[in-house]
Design an enzyme around this catalytic site. Sequence first.
Site, PDB file in Angstrom:
ATOM      1  N   THR B 159     -43.932  -1.402   1.992  1.00 24.56           N
ATOM      2  CA  THR B 159     -43.231  -0.532   0.768  1.00 24.56           C
ATOM      3  C   THR B 159     -43.366  -0.166  -0.398  1.00 24.56           C
ATOM      4  OG1 THR B 159     -40.909  -0.882   2.007  1.00 24.56           O
ATOM      5  CG2 THR B 159     -42.000   0.618   3.128  1.00 24.56           C
ATOM      6  N   LYS B 185     -42.598  -7.830   5.518  1.00 23.59           N
ATOM      7  CA  LYS B 185     -42.032  -7.352   4.185  1.00 23.59           C
ATOM      8  C   LYS B 185     -40.569  -6.932   3.489  1.00 23.59           C
ATOM      9  CE  LYS B 185     -41.603  -3.092   4.347  1.00 23.59           C
ATOM     10  NZ  LYS B 185     -40.164  -2.476   4.325  1.00 23.59           N
ATOM     11  N   THR B 196     -33.847  -6.386   5.268  1.00 24.99           N
ATOM     12  CA  THR B 196     -34.380  -5.308   5.857  1.00 24.99           C
ATOM     13  C   THR B 196     -36.041  -5.646   5.918  1.00 24.99           C
ATOM     14  OG1 THR B 196     -33.545  -3.309   4.279  1.00 24.99           O
ATOM     15  CG2 THR B 196     -35.867  -2.571   4.637  1.00 24.99           C
ATOM     16  N   GLU B 283     -35.512  -6.022  -5.214  1.00 22.77           N
ATOM     17  CA  GLU B 283     -35.528  -5.315  -5.935  1.00 22.77           C
ATOM     18  C   GLU B 283     -35.146  -5.892  -7.430  1.00 22.77           C
ATOM     19  OE1 GLU B 283     -36.221  -1.791  -3.371  1.00 22.77           O
ATOM     20  OE2 GLU B 283     -34.258  -2.458  -3.881  1.00 22.77           O
ATOM     21  N   ASN B 405     -33.920   1.493  -7.605  1.00 23.57           N
ATOM     22  CA  ASN B 405     -32.936   2.492  -6.329  1.00 23.57           C
ATOM     23  C   ASN B 405     -32.371   3.781  -6.992  1.00 23.57           C
ATOM     24  OD1 ASN B 405     -33.327   0.993  -4.123  1.00 23.57           O
ATOM     25  ND2 ASN B 405     -32.730  -0.738  -5.522  1.00 23.57           N
ATOM     26  N   SER B 410     -36.325   9.089 -14.125  1.00 26.36           N
ATOM     27  CA  SER B 410     -36.160   9.108 -14.634  1.00 26.36           C
ATOM     28  C   SER B 410     -38.075   8.815 -14.894  1.00 26.36           C
ATOM     29  CB  SER B 410     -36.083   7.302 -15.304  1.00 26.36           C
ATOM     30  OG  SER B 410     -36.663   6.143 -14.180  1.00 26.36           O
TER      31      SER B 410
END
EC number: 2.3.1.35
Lengths: 410, 410
Positions: B159, B185, B196, B283, B405, B410
């Site tokens: 993802t 993943k 996750t 992230e 997130n 933007s």
Amino acid sequence: MKDLPISPLAPDAFPDLPNVAGMQASATRVGFYAGTRNDLMTVIFPHGASVAGALTRSATRSADVDWCAAQLPKGRARALVVNAGNSNAFTGPAGVAKNAATVKQTCALVGCAPHEVFLAATGVIGVPVAPNRVADTLPQAIAALAAPDWEALARAFSTTDTFPKGAGACLDLDGVEVRIAGLAKGSGMIAPNMATMLAFVFTDADIAPSVLQSLVSAHVETTFNAITVDSDTSTSDTLLVFATGANGASPITTQDDPRLGAFSEALRQVLLDLALQVVRDGEGAQKLIQVTVEGAHSDASARAIAFAIANSPLVKTAIAGEDANWGRVVMAVGKAGEPIAVDNMAVRFGGEWTARHGGAVDYDVAQVDAHMKGQEIDILVNVGLGNGRAIVWTCDLTHGYIKINGDYRS
Amino acid sequence: MKDLPISPLAPDAFPDLPNVAGMQASATRVGFYAGTRNDLMTVIFPHGASVAGALTRSATRSADVDWCAAQLPKGRARALVVNAGNSNAFTGPAGVAKNAATVKQTCALVGCAPHEVFLAATGVIGVPVAPNRVADTLPQAIAALAAPDWEALARAFSTTDTFPKGAGACLDLDGVEVRIAGLAKGSGMIAPNMATMLAFVFTDADIAPSVLQSLVSAHVETTFNAITVDSDTSTSDTLLVFATGANGASPITTQDDPRLGAFSEALRQVLLDLALQVVRDGEGAQKLIQVTVEGAHSDASARAIAFAIANSPLVKTAIAGEDANWGRVVMAVGKAGEPIAVDNMAVRFGGEWTARHGGAVDYDVAQVDAHMKGQEIDILVNVGLGNGRAIVWTCDLTHGYIKINGDYRS
């Protein structure tokens, strides 16, 4: 205070707080900061005061918190000495020595017993200060005592705050006026128990320490222990409430005194106002978020779920992005480890249900979008099981938080 | 995968993974994403496989996780169907119907029983898909089956990942080669139980389901359940390990089989490698952080303290700022609510102690600064009490996390 832009969620101005009889205070300078800012608040109660409080449950709490924990059961105060710029946490014997010297000097200057002196400190962790650093400036602080200049006092113990925080109340109890004035600091390392937070509330009511403590213990749960900025709990959190008894009314010595109800509610409102100001000054905050959880197994379960939502970085970044991302709310509910009825769950943003009966529903997107663009975001989750309910408050997670806490080299 | 820059912590290239006998796989497209990327991984075990696993403990876990939880105790697999782009979580009866249709179609095409079909899904939460959305594409997926193209398979169920994740091993057990290949993943909503995260490991060893499950249950604690990116736990976390038994060796049916030790350690290394790749793709991650806690009351207590540090936004932003801010580490230890001996506490960054015996010590600032500028940060805390020990891994908290997130506009 740091040279940061004032939070967009700040009140327009520092409030007009009442004068509280039976106390004198000064804002002076030890010199923990470069420049000329004050970093010491000194408060004296010439005829003493009842005192009650709530302290951080951190296992690495500061020497000052240890000191207050030992004196609080005795319930009487003559002096309060608070510095910013050094938290005196993780400073071992040096931290204890600094407090001993500060207390000794205060007793000599004020003419009181050690257990009547209360201390608090906020700032950098793990840097011992010279034992007499604060003590040596106390004669000057005592000489400067006067009726409280509340805003100047609030500024004297602020750190990364972008605005000084105050809240107060005046009420009439059986024909005698009671005044309450409170000050707070805190903007990061904010999570229960308690926020990274110092708060001091003063009243001229006459209330026995045990009665005052029962009020504080009850109200802290729905105010300072119901807020979170970043889930990080400070080593220094201290809330102290002082009652000078100088308003001339007869003392309140029992829980069933008919005057206590109105005073209790006024005190709670002052504590809540201060707590929400701390969230409004959350590092990088652009939005104040109220999270209500209903339908839980118990109030405690609702509270755990509400904090799982309020501390979720994915929820907080979504709100920074003005996105009613209720899927992330569902995720946060799931991770709380509390019982829920998933097929009965519902999520509401502002006045619009975005999910009901355990699934997505059509909703008025324009109305939700408008709500998300506002400064105050309201999330309600019903977990479909029982009658447990809780409300907690937090702020969004923005680039500002990273900038304040991580951009050392920017 | 999203159009994001590849993590600076990514491996140089996708590893060269061994062919695992007894399985065929394909990467095809349902169409959950715009464009042409694949979003479906289909794996068939023509002669069946033992299967074991670990699933998210989220109370809002997906219909796919519910399905796997029900089938895992039976321990046998003939097919695995995994989609990206829709997590099928919080989708109520529609989610169950989608799974029923997918399983029915798989059984018809493969000739197996429903309990031999395993499902996983990742992506947006709370958006039901049409019941036959996946089922209708399965004939094409089955027609495309071939020997595994591991990298293509890893990409098919990614993802927000910025690189595909694989790890493998070959070992010799009593003269018979055993091959292990694993894919994963995950890059956000990563916290135990579990990340996750989807991870699938395939081996041609012949191992009874109960024996395989005991290995997976043990190793998940020190691998996938020892990582956190943002403290947010997914609704979809799934780890499944399949053993085809196609390598021709005699089956391993008991815990005391002498071949099991070497296999167990090889499997653990593959799981750890995959788990750390998930953190490396956290992230916005710029640094991989290993947090070791020693001297705790118990291993479980050490683990709780280690996660308090690893999940602290103030610690994670300090490391993003390349600052060995051990005061924030002390704060995080304090908030864990675990027993410690504060006057005996010590904190080490890289090879240098920055605090010992409950206070600051002089240290080689140049050496610590050099360590903090590196991509892999090593924090060790001794809490001075007992022999409990744990290691967990996380990444720093940067503007990149907020950008991914929160910067919707933007």
